[in-house]
Design a protein around this motif. Structure first.
Motif, mmCIF file in Angstrom:
data_model
loop_
_atom_site.group_PDB
_atom_site.id
_atom_site.type_symbol
_atom_site.label_atom_id
_atom_site.label_comp_id
_atom_site.label_asym_id
_atom_site.label_seq_id
_atom_site.Cartn_x
_atom_site.Cartn_y
_atom_site.Cartn_z
ATOM 1 N N PHE A 191 0.886 -1.209 -0.009
ATOM 2 C CA PHE A 191 0.026 -0.147 -0.047
ATOM 3 C C PHE A 191 0.867 1.190 -0.106
ATOM 4 O O PHE A 191 0.744 2.139 -0.979
ATOM 5 N N CYS A 192 1.883 1.161 0.812
ATOM 6 C CA CYS A 192 2.829 2.220 0.866
ATOM 7 C C CYS A 192 3.538 2.505 -0.387
ATOM 8 O O CYS A 192 3.731 3.842 -0.709
ATOM 9 N N LYS A 193 4.229 1.431 -0.957
ATOM 10 C CA LYS A 193 4.888 1.600 -2.075
ATOM 11 C C LYS A 193 3.853 2.326 -3.183
ATOM 12 O O LYS A 193 4.542 2.996 -4.247
ATOM 13 N N SER A 194 2.710 1.636 -3.208
ATOM 14 C CA SER A 194 1.747 2.263 -4.564
ATOM 15 C C SER A 194 1.555 3.774 -4.066
ATOM 16 O O SER A 194 1.494 4.556 -5.163
ATOM 17 N N LEU A 195 1.529 4.116 -3.050
ATOM 18 C CA LEU A 195 1.069 5.571 -2.662
ATOM 19 C C LEU A 195 2.424 6.377 -2.887
ATOM 20 O O LEU A 195 2.362 7.379 -3.431
ATOM 21 N N GLY A 196 3.680 6.276 -2.631
ATOM 22 C CA GLY A 196 4.700 6.888 -2.555
ATOM 23 C C GLY A 196 4.768 7.939 -1.579
ATOM 24 O O GLY A 196 3.970 8.197 -0.746
ATOM 25 N N LEU A 210 8.213 2.116 6.153
ATOM 26 C CA LEU A 210 6.980 1.883 5.624
ATOM 27 C C LEU A 210 7.118 0.983 4.465
ATOM 28 O O LEU A 210 6.089 0.265 4.263
ATOM 29 N N THR A 211 8.070 1.001 3.412
ATOM 30 C CA THR A 211 8.239 0.130 2.423
ATOM 31 C C THR A 211 9.083 -1.054 2.462
ATOM 32 O O THR A 211 9.125 -1.822 1.420
ATOM 33 N N THR A 212 9.530 -1.570 3.815
ATOM 34 C CA THR A 212 10.277 -2.637 3.923
ATOM 35 C C THR A 212 9.584 -3.598 5.012
ATOM 36 O O THR A 212 9.181 -2.896 5.956
ATOM 37 N N LEU A 261 9.430 -1.831 8.921
ATOM 38 C CA LEU A 261 8.066 -1.667 9.434
ATOM 39 C C LEU A 261 7.992 -2.458 10.696
ATOM 40 O O LEU A 261 7.387 -2.127 11.713
ATOM 41 N N GLU A 262 8.452 -3.640 10.777
ATOM 42 C CA GLU A 262 8.476 -4.835 11.899
ATOM 43 C C GLU A 262 9.420 -3.981 13.084
ATOM 44 O O GLU A 262 9.012 -4.015 14.251
ATOM 45 N N ALA A 263 10.314 -3.106 12.764
ATOM 46 C CA ALA A 263 11.068 -2.694 13.708
ATOM 47 C C ALA A 263 10.358 -1.483 14.438
ATOM 48 O O ALA A 263 10.701 -1.053 15.537
ATOM 49 N N CYS A 264 9.383 -1.000 13.781
ATOM 50 C CA CYS A 264 8.490 0.128 14.249
ATOM 51 C C CYS A 264 7.411 -0.174 15.239
ATOM 52 O O CYS A 264 6.931 0.534 15.863
ATOM 53 N N LEU A 265 7.067 -1.422 14.956
ATOM 54 C CA LEU A 265 5.910 -1.955 15.499
ATOM 55 C C LEU A 265 6.116 -2.419 17.292
ATOM 56 O O LEU A 265 7.164 -2.536 17.498
ATOM 57 N N ASP A 270 2.372 10.818 0.346
ATOM 58 C CA ASP A 270 0.921 10.481 0.705
ATOM 59 C C ASP A 270 1.199 9.281 1.762
ATOM 60 O O ASP A 270 0.304 8.817 2.564
ATOM 61 N N ALA A 271 2.153 8.518 1.590
ATOM 62 C CA ALA A 271 2.172 7.258 2.646
ATOM 63 C C ALA A 271 2.231 7.811 3.881
ATOM 64 O O ALA A 271 1.443 7.093 4.749
ATOM 65 N N GLU A 272 3.079 8.512 4.086
ATOM 66 C CA GLU A 272 3.364 9.347 5.504
ATOM 67 C C GLU A 272 2.189 9.976 5.857
ATOM 68 O O GLU A 272 1.806 9.963 6.984
#
Length: 87
Positions: free
Chosen positions: A42-47, A72-74, A78-82, A50-52
């Motif tokens: 989803f984040c890759k498609s938004l760029g 957000l794109t890897t 993302l796992e590191a942030c959760l 917008d993703a942020e």
């Protein structure tokens, strides 16, 4: 009204994101993996930006820190942030 209608169509549909976000901290590693993959796509498609702008506010309750677009794109980013998974 016409200007609002065309602008509204440009905004991303975040309903899928809202459904998947709670699965990011699911106890099952497989479910977390596929939820993270969905959010990444989803984040890759938004760029950026917008993703942020659209994704981070939805993810915020499940995050330990403010992610960058690279988070957000890897999957690993993302796992590191959760927050840790629910137990």
């Amino acid at each position: 009204f016409q200007q609002f209608s065309s602008r509204h169509r440009l905004l991303p549909n975040t309903s899928l994101l809202n459904k998947y976000v709670a699965l990011l901290v699911h106890p099952s590693a497989d479910i977390r993996y596929f939820a993270i993959s969905t959010i990444n796509a989803f984040c890759k498609s938004l760029g950026s930006p917008d993703a942020e702008v659209f994704v981070i506010p939805i993810l915020r309750p499940f995050l330990r820190f403010q992610p960058k677009l690279s988070h957000l794109t890897t999957r690993q980013g993302l796992e590191a942030c959760l927050q840790p998974p629910w137990t």
